[in-house]
Design a protein around this motif. Structure first.
Motif, short mmCIF file in Angstrom:
data_model
loop_
_atom_site.label_atom_id
_atom_site.label_comp_id
_atom_site.label_asym_id
_atom_site.label_seq_id
_atom_site.Cartn_x
_atom_site.Cartn_y
_atom_site.Cartn_z
N TYR A 129 0.58 -1.41 -0.03
CA TYR A 129 0.27 -0.05 0.11
C TYR A 129 0.82 1.44 -0.05
CZ TYR A 129 -4.05 -3.18 1.35
OH TYR A 129 -5.16 -4.20 1.57
N ASP A 130 0.65 2.36 -0.35
CA ASP A 130 1.29 3.51 -0.56
C ASP A 130 0.55 3.95 0.44
OD1 ASP A 130 2.45 3.09 -3.43
OD2 ASP A 130 1.02 4.12 -4.35
N GLY A 131 1.14 5.80 0.83
CA GLY A 131 1.22 6.36 1.99
C GLY A 131 1.90 7.35 1.80
N ASP A 132 1.36 8.44 2.88
CA ASP A 132 2.18 9.91 2.94
C ASP A 132 1.87 10.24 4.37
OD1 ASP A 132 -0.43 10.44 4.05
OD2 ASP A 132 -0.78 11.59 1.87
N THR A 133 1.51 9.25 5.60
CA THR A 133 1.94 9.02 6.78
C THR A 133 2.66 8.04 7.07
OG1 THR A 133 -0.03 10.52 6.63
CG2 THR A 133 0.67 9.81 8.91
N PHE A 134 3.33 8.23 8.15
CA PHE A 134 4.00 6.81 8.62
C PHE A 134 4.62 5.98 10.01
CE2 PHE A 134 5.27 8.10 4.01
CZ PHE A 134 5.41 7.09 4.09
N LEU A 135 3.94 5.39 10.49
CA LEU A 135 4.94 5.22 11.94
C LEU A 135 5.68 4.98 12.54
CD1 LEU A 135 2.46 4.02 14.69
CD2 LEU A 135 3.52 2.41 14.12
N PRO A 136 6.16 6.35 13.46
CA PRO A 136 7.40 6.12 13.74
C PRO A 136 7.98 4.74 14.86
CG PRO A 136 6.41 7.80 15.38
CD PRO A 136 5.08 6.93 13.86
N PRO A 137 9.16 4.62 13.95
CA PRO A 137 9.74 2.78 14.72
C PRO A 137 9.41 3.08 16.38
CG PRO A 137 11.47 4.22 13.82
CD PRO A 137 10.10 5.13 13.38
N PHE A 138 9.10 2.01 16.19
CA PHE A 138 8.65 1.53 17.82
C PHE A 138 9.28 0.37 18.37
CE2 PHE A 138 6.03 -1.21 15.36
CZ PHE A 138 6.21 -1.36 15.74
#
Length: 166
Positions: A129-138
């Motif tokens: 899936y494309d995205g422009d908002t990403f989850l920071p490393p956790f």
């Protein structure tokens, strides 16, 4: 680096992330349509408090039903009927929380709150899936505890903050 155990709040984060690229959003919405994930989100958060950033509030447009909806924003003059407004993380301690407190996004809010969350409920979305908002490393903060559900489209995992005693 994880925080000391006494700095961890009873907060829980809940989010879906594309496994291939960490995407959590696209054009102000979700990059996918997964009814099972939406049902899980609803099941987990109904009757509780959900905390979101202003962009997430703009995306959902109206308060989520049967939940206390809190917006964490720097915008001092925000008027949002049906939402409780908080301006700092410390303000969250003053909110009369209903049930559990769930951090629901977006990326900026996850970046500042994940280190303090005791648990993370993460839907790993399979596929590209494309995205422009990403989850920071956790991953440096949390350990996987259990897989709650899995099918061809997703895997929902409960994580626990590593700073908490076993």
């Amino acid at each position: 680096m994880p925080l000391p155990a006494d700095a961890i709040k009873p907060w829980k984060a809940i989010v879906a992330m594309a496994d291939k690229n960490r995407a959590i959003g696209l054009n102000g919405g979700l990059p996918w349509r997964l009814p099972e994930d939406l049902a899980f989100f609803k099941q987990m958060t109904t009757g509780h408090t959900v905390v979101m950033g202003r962009k997430t509030m703009d995306e959902i447009k109206k308060p989520l039903p049967r939940r206390l909806n809190v917006v964490l924003t720097n915008q001092q003059d925000l008027v949002a009927p049906g939402f409780t407004i908080a301006h700092t993380l410390a303000d969250l301690d003053e909110v009369a929380v209903k049930g559990d407190l769930f951090i629901i996004g977006g990326a900026q809010l996850f970046a500042v709150t994940l280190p303090q969350c005791c648990e993370l409920f993460l839907t790993h979305v399979k596929g590209d899936y494309d995205g422009d908002t990403f989850l920071p490393p956790f991953e440096h903060l949390f350990s996987a505890v259990e897989t709650l559900r899995e099918n061809d489209d997703l895997r929902i995992v409960r994580y626990r903050n590593k700073a908490l005693p076993a």
